[in-house]
Design an enzyme around this catalytic site. Sequence first.
Site, short mmCIF file in Angstrom:
data_model
loop_
_atom_site.label_atom_id
_atom_site.label_comp_id
_atom_site.label_asym_id
_atom_site.label_seq_id
_atom_site.Cartn_x
_atom_site.Cartn_y
_atom_site.Cartn_z
N LYS A 51 11.15 20.54 -53.00
CA LYS A 51 12.06 19.46 -52.62
C LYS A 51 13.50 19.95 -52.61
CE LYS A 51 8.83 15.99 -54.24
NZ LYS A 51 8.49 14.82 -55.04
N GLN A 95 10.13 12.91 -60.83
CA GLN A 95 8.81 13.47 -60.50
C GLN A 95 7.75 12.94 -61.46
OE1 GLN A 95 8.38 15.29 -57.80
NE2 GLN A 95 6.26 15.86 -58.08
N ASP A 118 11.70 7.46 -53.08
CA ASP A 118 10.23 7.52 -53.13
C ASP A 118 9.58 6.27 -52.53
OD1 ASP A 118 9.05 9.84 -54.22
OD2 ASP A 118 9.66 9.30 -56.26
N1 L34 Z 1 8.08 10.73 -57.92
N2 L34 Z 1 6.22 12.08 -57.95
C1 L34 Z 1 7.16 11.44 -57.26
N3 L34 Z 1 7.22 11.48 -55.91
C2 L34 Z 1 6.31 12.19 -55.20
O1 L34 Z 1 6.34 12.18 -53.87
C3 L34 Z 1 5.32 12.89 -55.90
N4 L34 Z 1 4.39 13.69 -55.27
C4 L34 Z 1 3.04 13.79 -55.82
C5 L34 Z 1 3.17 14.11 -57.31
N5 L34 Z 1 4.26 13.41 -57.96
C6 L34 Z 1 5.29 12.80 -57.29
C7 L34 Z 1 4.71 14.86 -54.68
O2 L34 Z 1 5.86 15.19 -54.44
C8 L34 Z 1 2.46 14.95 -55.01
N6 L34 Z 1 3.61 15.59 -54.39
C9 L34 Z 1 3.58 16.78 -53.67
C10 L34 Z 1 4.70 17.28 -53.01
C11 L34 Z 1 4.67 18.47 -52.30
C12 L34 Z 1 3.55 19.19 -52.24
C13 L34 Z 1 2.41 18.73 -52.87
C14 L34 Z 1 2.43 17.53 -53.58
C15 L34 Z 1 3.56 20.49 -51.51
O3 L34 Z 1 4.58 20.96 -51.13
N7 L34 Z 1 2.38 21.14 -51.32
C16 L34 Z 1 2.28 22.41 -50.66
C17 L34 Z 1 1.84 23.49 -51.63
C18 L34 Z 1 2.71 23.56 -52.83
C19 L34 Z 1 2.27 24.65 -53.81
O4 L34 Z 1 2.14 25.79 -53.37
O5 L34 Z 1 2.08 24.34 -55.00
C20 L34 Z 1 1.24 22.29 -49.55
O6 L34 Z 1 1.32 23.06 -48.61
O7 L34 Z 1 0.37 21.42 -49.67
#
Ligand code: L34
Length: 286
Positions: A51, A95, A118
Amino acid sequence: MIISGTQLAKEIKENVKTQVAEAVKTYGRPPHLVVILVGEDPASQSYVKGKGKDAEEVGFKSTTIRKPDTISEEELLEIIENLNRDDEVDGILVQLPLPAHIDEDKVIETILQSKDVDGFHPANVAALWQKRPCTYPCTPKGIIKLLDKAGVQIEGKKAVVLGRSNIVGLPAAKMLLDRNATVTIAHSRTKGLAKTAAEADILVVAIGKPKFVTEDMVKPGAAVIDVGVNREPETGKLCGDVDFANCESKASVITPVPGGVGPMTRACLMENTLECFLNKMKKNNN
Ligand code: L34
């Protein structure tokens, strides 16, 4: 066809970046996003880092506040209240999940609705369910954008959402309903889950179990959106809630993990932050 969330997220961020450059000329400063991370969960750390990276990429001012998981609820609420009062903070995100001694609902309610990037604040949730103007939660918003990008017709289709969380399942179902899909919300206790899933033209999977969805649960030609981010127990590699290799040939379109919904969640957060900023600036000008 594999729908690339990475590619679409890039396009969205380019667009936000252009608008940020304009906003700086008009209002004298870029939007400021503050992300609060409590504790050291590796997955949360990785998402929060993403982020911050995206925020900088689009030209925002970006602050990450890191606190140990021993922080008291009172202290966390005080940080949020100070950010609420700070005129130069436009978006606040805490988060999730939070340590068990902190009441998540209380934290979410404390964030000023106008800074709730959010879309988790109760007033925002109510607005979504009553079809009033609202901030759309990032992950469901990203899901709809992925379907639109892939040219999937939503209206008149049967959508099945696996999962009923406040963050993903419920709002995703509502947003599909508002696009005139007929929506079933199913979950881990749904009887005959596989059969229900296999009736879906659009299958959204947010059940939090690695490779839960197998080929027998996918209708031929369905659009499959995989919201899961799990670690494969054996290899430690990222994997979704959908067994991708097993389901890919059965679906007409499918999202990968990584590179699907995750990057879209982050891109939509950038859009939401810009929106909160612009709403505030326009109000101030009146
Ligand atoms: N307050 N909490 C708040 N807002 C959110 O919108 C979230 N979420 C979920 C968990 N807690 C939160 C997220 O941000 C899940 N989540 C989230 C955000 C980004 C990614 C996955 C989950 C992401 O970037 N995933 C990448 C891989 C990341 C890695 O390598 O670990 C992908 O390509 O899926």
